[in-house]
Design an enzyme around this catalytic site. Structure first.
Site, short mmCIF file in Angstrom:
data_model
loop_
_atom_site.label_atom_id
_atom_site.label_comp_id
_atom_site.label_asym_id
_atom_site.label_seq_id
_atom_site.Cartn_x
_atom_site.Cartn_y
_atom_site.Cartn_z
N ASN A 87 75.80 62.81 29.21
CA ASN A 87 74.93 63.81 29.00
C ASN A 87 73.71 63.26 29.73
O ASN A 87 72.92 62.30 29.57
CB ASN A 87 74.40 63.65 27.26
CG ASN A 87 75.50 63.84 26.41
OD1 ASN A 87 75.69 65.18 26.27
ND2 ASN A 87 76.04 63.07 25.94
N GLU A 88 73.74 64.08 30.87
CA GLU A 88 72.78 63.78 32.13
C GLU A 88 71.53 64.27 31.68
O GLU A 88 71.08 65.21 30.73
CB GLU A 88 73.17 64.52 33.27
CG GLU A 88 74.44 63.98 33.78
CD GLU A 88 74.45 62.67 34.54
OE1 GLU A 88 73.59 62.03 34.17
OE2 GLU A 88 75.63 62.18 35.01
N PRO A 89 70.24 63.84 32.30
CA PRO A 89 69.02 64.61 32.17
C PRO A 89 69.06 66.14 31.94
O PRO A 89 69.45 66.73 32.69
CB PRO A 89 68.05 64.28 33.30
CG PRO A 89 68.98 62.98 33.86
CD PRO A 89 70.22 63.02 33.53
N SER B 282 70.17 67.37 28.90
CA SER B 282 70.81 67.59 27.97
C SER B 282 70.13 67.91 26.71
O SER B 282 69.10 67.19 26.34
CB SER B 282 71.73 66.46 27.85
OG SER B 282 72.75 66.10 28.75
#
Ligand code: F6R
Length: 638
Positions: free
Chosen positions: A169-171, A173
């Protein structure tokens, strides 16, 4: 903020303070932290067993959980911990990778855990990375349903990426995100690049559980080790909840613990600037110096220019009360830094050494410079090395690993073709050329190719050490066995590595040992090499010659010491900086296309010059002399 933790709480201490919004416990080492975590996992499994229930674990991959998995395997093998009642759900998988790909998380989990325990294969769930795009949506929905139908996750293990991702869950998300396909952040791909032999081979997409999926676990443990993680850990624990740092969402989960080591904790306010949290142990002289140093950077003043007002206005009045007088404190701290500076790293003969970092006697010292890879010596302490030699000490170099995986195939091919130009029939070289030209992605080098790559690094090192005036018989290539896997992932070090190290120390009987205390290298090799030296020191401690041995830690290729840690600072003239640069440049295979760059895109000579120049600037800003460059050392008391 007090959280009520409903599960088993791992041992340790957590100092509540107004900065920290996530329960966290720091341990002195990743091993100590991992043992505590594995013990908690095992207690949950056993508690469920006692109730005849299944235990649902959410698992992570990456470097952080490896030592937890090792410990779980040990608990299974030595203490009979059974995983028959365990169902696992892995967080994520690279999209597009076959299960059998050496970089798939499927492989990782089997290599690092599942193949060594008694979990039933049907109870293992890892997202399938090899789906058609049109199958993904339905597949992800089913993954979510399966978690819910199994009763929900009892304990979710997490790592944290430098982007602040949990799972993938990258920035950006969303807090409501569920299992889905995502695009990986560039930094995440960059960090994964060494394992894939270059960023171009790192998949661009992955399937990951969502934030909502993670937050619905009953208990969450997030692991982070090492300096590389300290910045993001500070943001995750102290920052506001923000989708740009998805880990901050964990602040809303009432049963999360962040398990870190002292290095990963080093940016937390209570550790970095404890006087701000109002809970500061002023007894420690080093804390006093750190506070003064911090005040200098805050006020943009050198030490001797700090005023009583500066101390009072910046929350350091307590320190003034303890010290009595600001000016005496300034002088004391100034002298402390000044006494770290020496142009005589091996001690100055016939001079008083009361205030110098090193002893004057014996005036000719035997020194061993341990270098994890065959170039850390010159990159990190080339100037000091040069001084030691020119000041007449007997300097030995001990290259701990062969460094062969960091030689590219292109570089090796250059040497092979030179040999074939001289004799086109040379069979062994024809075979090596064929191996390189027909190499498949992720194929491990043959022993012969590794030998060639080892030889390339050996010859480069000998050229550099000859340039700095060391005879070949004082250069020792230890080729420690733990390193020789042909892969990024190394073996566990064992007594073979220690015995080789003991042997060189006992033969040379050094007055000085220099070792790389540079723990931020991307593959952990420096950490392992340092631990091997520490183990040798422990074993040899009682030998009479060790009474006269001092150990100095250096840093440089990957990180630098903080000023308050410094016990010896060796200045360099512009001329010495050029000599150091030349010595580094003998390591041609590590130039231009550095295979394992870490977080820093610059070549090693540039990094080294920049770091040494910055250290000199820091000394100057504190009000000390203005040098071209300085190399920094910290003493290790064993
Ligand atoms: C792994 C995962 C990632 C990693 C993170 C940290 O399943 O989902 O979030 O936990 O990238 O990786 P390491 O532990 O290698 O630093």
């Amino acid at each position: 903020m007090k959280k009520s933790l409903t599960s088993f709480i791992v041992p340790g201490t957590f100092e509540e303070n107004r900065f920290e919004k996530l329960h966290n416990i720091s341990f002195e080492s990743p091993i100590a932290g991992s043992i505590a975590v594995a013990d908690e996992i095992s207690k949950i499994i056993q508690a469920k067993q006692n109730k005849n229930e299944m235990c649902i674990l959410g698992l992570a991959t990456g470097s952080s959980p490896i030592s937890v998995y090792k410990r779980l395997i040990k608990l299974h093998q030595d203490e009979g911990l059974s995983f028959k009642n365990v169902i696992t759900f892995n967080l994520d998988e690279y999209f597009g990778l076959e299960k059998m790909d050496i970089n798939s998380y499927y492989q990782f989990m089997h290599d690092n855990l599942f193949n060594h325990i008694d979990i039933l294969p049907e109870n293992i769930n890892i997202p399938n990375g090899k789906l058609n795009t049109n199958q993904v949506l339905n597949y992800c929905k089913k993954y979510e349903e399966k978690i819910i139908n199994s009763g929900g996750i009892d304990l979710q293990l997490l790592g944290i990426g430098r982007t602040g991702h949990i799972g993938f869950n990258e920035p950006g998300s969303n807090v409501n995100s569920q299992t889905r396909i995502v695009t990986l952040d560039h930094l995440t791909r960059f960090d994964a690049a060494p394992a894939f032999n270059g960023i171009d081979n790192v998949p661009r997409k992955a399937i990951t559980m969502g934030i909502k999926t993670i937050l619905s676990a009953n208990r969450i443990i997030l692991l982070a080790w090492g300096t590389n993680k300290s910045e993001i850990i500070q943001k995750a624990i102290e920052g506001e909840i923000n989708s740009n740092i998805p880990t901050t969402y964990l602040q809303n989960h009432k049963n999360t613990t962040v398990i870190i080591d002292d290095q990963a904790a080093s940016n937390l306010t209570r550790i970095k600037t404890p006087w701000i949290t109002g809970n500061c142990n002023w007894k420690n002289d080093n804390i006093r110096f750190r506070a003064v140093h911090w005040l200098c950077s805050k006020t943009n003043k050198s030490i001797l220019k700090l005023t009583e007002e500066d101390y009072n206005l910046n929350g350091l009045s307590e320190l003034l009360i303890l010290e009595g007088n600001y000016y005496d404190l300034n002088i004391k701290m100034f002298n402390k830094v000044q006494n770290t500076i020496t142009g005589w790293p091996g001690g100055k003969p016939n001079a008083s050494d009361q205030k110098r970092p090193e002893r004057a006697h014996p005036s000719k010292k035997q020194c061993i410079i341990f270098s994890p890879h065959p170039d850390d010596d010159v990159i990190s302490m080339g100037g000091t090395f040069d001084r030691l030699v020119s000041q007449g000490h007997e300097v030995h170099l001990a290259y701990q690993t062969s460094g062969n995986i960091a030689v590219s195939d292109e570089e090796a091919l250059k040497y092979i073709e030179v040999m074939l130009d001289l004799d086109s029939e040379l069979k062994s070289y024809l075979l090596l050329k064929k191996e390189i030209l027909s190499k498949k992605k992720n194929q491990i080098d043959s022993i012969s190719l590794r030998k060639l790559k080892t030889a390339i690094r050996k010859r480069e090192s000998l050229a550099a050490s000859r340039y700095l005036g060391i005879p070949d018989n004082q250069v020792h290539f230890l080729n420690l066995p733990f390193y020789e896997t042909g892969k990024i992932q190394k073996n566990n070090p064992d007594e073979k590595d220690t015995l080789i190290t003991n042997d060189i120390i006992s033969r040379i009987k050094p007055h000085q040992i220099y070792a790389a205390g540079d723990l931020a290298d991307p593959h952990g090799t420096h950490r392992i090499c340092l631990n091997i030296i520490f183990e040798s020191l422990r074993q040899l401690k009682k030998e009479s010659y060790m009474k006269n041995c001092w150990v100095w830690l250096y840093r440089g290729a990957w990180q630098e010491f903080e000023i308050h840690e410094i016990e010896m600072a060796v200045p360099m003239s512009p001329d010495q900086v050029m000599r150091k640069r030349k010595a580094i440049l003998y390591h041609q295979s590590q130039k231009d296309v550095v295979m394992f760059q870490g977080n820093d895109n610059r070549e090693f000579w540039l990094r080294a010059e920049e770091r040494n120049r910055r250290s000199a600037e820091k000394y100057k800003n504190l009000g000390l002399a203005d040098y071209q460059a300085i190399e920094l050392f910290k003493k290790y008391n064993f």
